[in-house]
Design a protein around this motif. Sequence first.
Motif, PDB file in Angstrom:
ATOM      1  N   LEU A 207       0.827  -1.203   0.000  1.00 53.46           N
ATOM      2  CA  LEU A 207       0.000   0.000   0.000  1.00 53.46           C
ATOM      3  C   LEU A 207       0.867   1.261   0.000  1.00 53.46           C
ATOM      4  CD1 LEU A 207      -2.823  -1.041   2.502  1.00 53.46           C
ATOM      5  CD2 LEU A 207      -3.107  -0.544   0.069  1.00 53.46           C
ATOM      6  N   ARG A 208       1.965   1.222   0.746  1.00 55.95           N
ATOM      7  CA  ARG A 208       2.880   2.364   0.767  1.00 55.95           C
ATOM      8  C   ARG A 208       3.499   2.580  -0.614  1.00 55.95           C
ATOM      9  NH1 ARG A 208       4.939   6.537   4.403  1.00 55.95           N
ATOM     10  NH2 ARG A 208       6.082   7.714   2.856  1.00 55.95           N
ATOM     11  N   THR A 209       3.862   1.488  -1.277  1.00 58.47           N
ATOM     12  CA  THR A 209       4.441   1.578  -2.618  1.00 58.47           C
ATOM     13  C   THR A 209       3.450   2.196  -3.598  1.00 58.47           C
ATOM     14  OG1 THR A 209       5.811  -0.372  -2.206  1.00 58.47           O
ATOM     15  CG2 THR A 209       5.458   0.238  -4.510  1.00 58.47           C
ATOM     16  N   ILE A 210       2.196   1.782  -3.495  1.00 60.00           N
ATOM     17  CA  ILE A 210       1.159   2.321  -4.377  1.00 60.00           C
ATOM     18  C   ILE A 210       0.976   3.813  -4.134  1.00 60.00           C
ATOM     19  CG2 ILE A 210      -1.314   2.263  -4.915  1.00 60.00           C
ATOM     20  CD1 ILE A 210      -1.250  -0.742  -4.287  1.00 60.00           C
ATOM     21  N   TRP A 211       0.958   4.191  -2.854  1.00 59.33           N
ATOM     22  CA  TRP A 211       0.812   5.621  -2.549  1.00 59.33           C
ATOM     23  C   TRP A 211       2.011   6.419  -3.077  1.00 59.33           C
ATOM     24  CZ3 TRP A 211       2.486   8.139   2.567  1.00 59.33           C
ATOM     25  CH2 TRP A 211       2.203   9.505   2.540  1.00 59.33           C
ATOM     26  N   ASP A 212       3.221   5.905  -2.881  1.00 61.89           N
ATOM     27  CA  ASP A 212       4.415   6.599  -3.376  1.00 61.89           C
ATOM     28  C   ASP A 212       4.375   6.766  -4.889  1.00 61.89           C
ATOM     29  OD1 ASP A 212       5.501   6.911  -0.869  1.00 61.89           O
ATOM     30  OD2 ASP A 212       6.715   5.092  -0.966  1.00 61.89           O
ATOM     31  N   GLU A 213       3.789   5.767  -5.556  1.00 57.05           N
ATOM     32  CA  GLU A 213       3.742   5.802  -7.021  1.00 57.05           C
ATOM     33  C   GLU A 213       2.674   6.767  -7.531  1.00 57.05           C
ATOM     34  OE1 GLU A 213       3.094   2.659 -10.755  1.00 57.05           O
ATOM     35  OE2 GLU A 213       3.606   1.922  -8.755  1.00 57.05           O
ATOM     36  N   THR A 214       1.524   6.809  -6.877  1.00 51.30           N
ATOM     37  CA  THR A 214       0.398   7.612  -7.384  1.00 51.30           C
ATOM     38  C   THR A 214       0.304   8.988  -6.745  1.00 51.30           C
ATOM     39  OG1 THR A 214      -1.118   6.741  -5.701  1.00 51.30           O
ATOM     40  CG2 THR A 214      -0.954   5.519  -7.795  1.00 51.30           C
ATOM     41  N   LYS A 215       0.660   9.068  -5.453  1.00 49.30           N
ATOM     42  CA  LYS A 215       0.515  10.308  -4.667  1.00 49.30           C
ATOM     43  C   LYS A 215      -0.930  10.804  -4.651  1.00 49.30           C
ATOM     44  CE  LYS A 215       4.748  10.644  -3.341  1.00 49.30           C
ATOM     45  NZ  LYS A 215       5.075  10.338  -1.928  1.00 49.30           N
ATOM     46  N   PHE A 217      -4.913  10.887  -3.020  1.00 47.78           N
ATOM     47  CA  PHE A 217      -5.491  10.843  -1.682  1.00 47.78           C
ATOM     48  C   PHE A 217      -6.030   9.459  -1.350  1.00 47.78           C
ATOM     49  CE2 PHE A 217      -9.012  10.903   1.257  1.00 47.78           C
ATOM     50  CZ  PHE A 217      -8.438  11.537   2.342  1.00 47.78           C
ATOM     51  N   SER A 218      -6.712   8.833  -2.295  1.00 49.89           N
ATOM     52  CA  SER A 218      -7.310   7.522  -2.028  1.00 49.89           C
ATOM     53  C   SER A 218      -6.255   6.500  -1.624  1.00 49.89           C
ATOM     54  CB  SER A 218      -8.073   7.019  -3.262  1.00 49.89           C
ATOM     55  OG  SER A 218      -9.214   7.808  -3.495  1.00 49.89           O
ATOM     56  N   CYS A 219      -5.134   6.500  -2.315  1.00 52.19           N
ATOM     57  CA  CYS A 219      -4.069   5.540  -1.996  1.00 52.19           C
ATOM     58  C   CYS A 219      -3.453   5.848  -0.635  1.00 52.19           C
ATOM     59  CB  CYS A 219      -3.005   5.542  -3.085  1.00 52.19           C
ATOM     60  SG  CYS A 219      -3.620   4.861  -4.650  1.00 52.19           S
ATOM     61  N   PHE A 220      -3.298   7.141  -0.333  1.00 48.77           N
ATOM     62  CA  PHE A 220      -2.832   7.505   1.004  1.00 48.77           C
ATOM     63  C   PHE A 220      -3.811   7.015   2.056  1.00 48.77           C
ATOM     64  CE2 PHE A 220      -3.645  10.375   4.560  1.00 48.77           C
ATOM     65  CZ  PHE A 220      -2.449  10.231   5.258  1.00 48.77           C
ATOM     66  N   TYR A 221      -5.094   7.236   1.805  1.00 52.99           N
ATOM     67  CA  TYR A 221      -6.131   6.875   2.772  1.00 52.99           C
ATOM     68  C   TYR A 221      -6.086   5.380   3.094  1.00 52.99           C
ATOM     69  CZ  TYR A 221     -10.794   5.932   4.645  1.00 52.99           C
ATOM     70  OH  TYR A 221     -11.847   5.504   5.433  1.00 52.99           O
TER      71      TYR A 221
END
Length: 490
Positions: A207-215, A217-221
């Motif tokens: 999940l952290r990797t996905i957030w780092d890749e997309t930046k 809000f949904s991925c952060f959430y």
Amino acid sequence: MQEIEQLINVLQVISSKNIQSFFSHKSKSLEGEFIENVTQGNFKTDTEAAYKLYGTDQSDVRFKMLKHRVKKKLHNALITADITTGRLPLRREVECEKLLLLSKILLKQKEFSIVLGLCKKIKTLALEFEFNDLVLNALEIELECLTSQGGLKLYKNSRDEFLKYSEIVSLEKEAASLFQLSMVHLKSTVKNRKLYLGELPNLITRLRTIWDETKTFSCFYYFYRTSMLFYELIGNFGEIIKITEEAESLVRANKINAQRFETNLNAYMLIYAHLRTKEFSNGLKYASDFYNLFDSNTKNWFAYMENYFLLAVHAKNYELASVLLHRVRSNTSYNIITKAAAERWQLYTAYLYFIDSSYSILEGFNYQKFITSITEYSKDKQGFNVAILILQFLYFLQKGDTEGLLYRIESLKKYILTHLKDSFSLRSKLFLKLLMLTVTENYDAASCRLKGAKHYQKLIETPAPGDAYAEIEIVPYEHLWELILDAMPA
């Protein structure tokens, strides 16, 4: 009847418009009368409603047709209602959804210029709140228009955007799926939660990797919520403090969408984490600072107040605890909380009564009646069974009822053997053994202190487990033991 009540409740929550305005304006409308009585709580069952309206039972076809019409109008009202209450992101999301529906209708009629204008508006609204799936939907409709209209340059630009958001939304869906999988497991039985905990670190890394890749809000959430759940369950509340503080920092730096970020949830978890890490001074400061974030007419306020109250109790600030209890018990919205939440507040009240019954908020509290009413607590009180057993023991200890205490000692022994076999129950097991010592040592404080020293020291050295397994300590066991000893003859 329950479905109609739920639909009415949602409509009242999202719209400030009078519920009757969605129905017939005729003075003798049965639909209006039906809705009015349901809203006012006069119709609790179909049987009551059918008899009042038609003088018959719920099988009457006229009543069935009335319910059908009312449900249909409630559905239409929910779809068409202007959302005037609640958070702005929900209003904008619904607005985008309505514009998308309008765009699809007009697209079928080949009104391309109008559709392109609507798509532009949808994208503007959706991008502001990072509703990337809605941006993607608008781009898909836009591509259909441009395909029919021609214009290669515009089409290519739109297609590039479409491919970009397709990748983003795909990753957001993966993150959503991982989060949902975690939630389903963690809302299951204690056994299933324990088995699943080992899988969460790798899932959180992804999940952290996905957030780092997309930046986005949904991925952060999804990363944020899953991380919070994991660290809460393993009892690493220091990590939760780091996560909540990092989230606040990201909001201030405009690195996550402030309009969608749940500031209230973050504040709630920050206070809770301070309670669990025993950082009471900072926790009480935060609790006071964040107090106005919560509407006192909502369930969230009552949940927040539980942590605020427990912080005060654990900090031995019983005066503040009594003030907070007064705010809760005098709140006119107290009846909106669940039965379980109301029972917890009763327990909190009883524990404060045991500590010091002189506070004005406790004047009308029938301590004896409450104790006798909780003799049969079931599995749905998970997390509070030990707290209840302790409270009952304390009541008989205060009375000096040796016969009642001897009976409860046998019950405590059976409870320890049956329910406190795991390492995460050690604190509860140690404290129950200390309680039993008060009777075997004939209520002698000095003897109890001496013979209980080993258990007491181990209690101090044993940290509270994570929430996956922990029984709730309304008053820390160490504090309770000192209160018990102080009340005994020296």
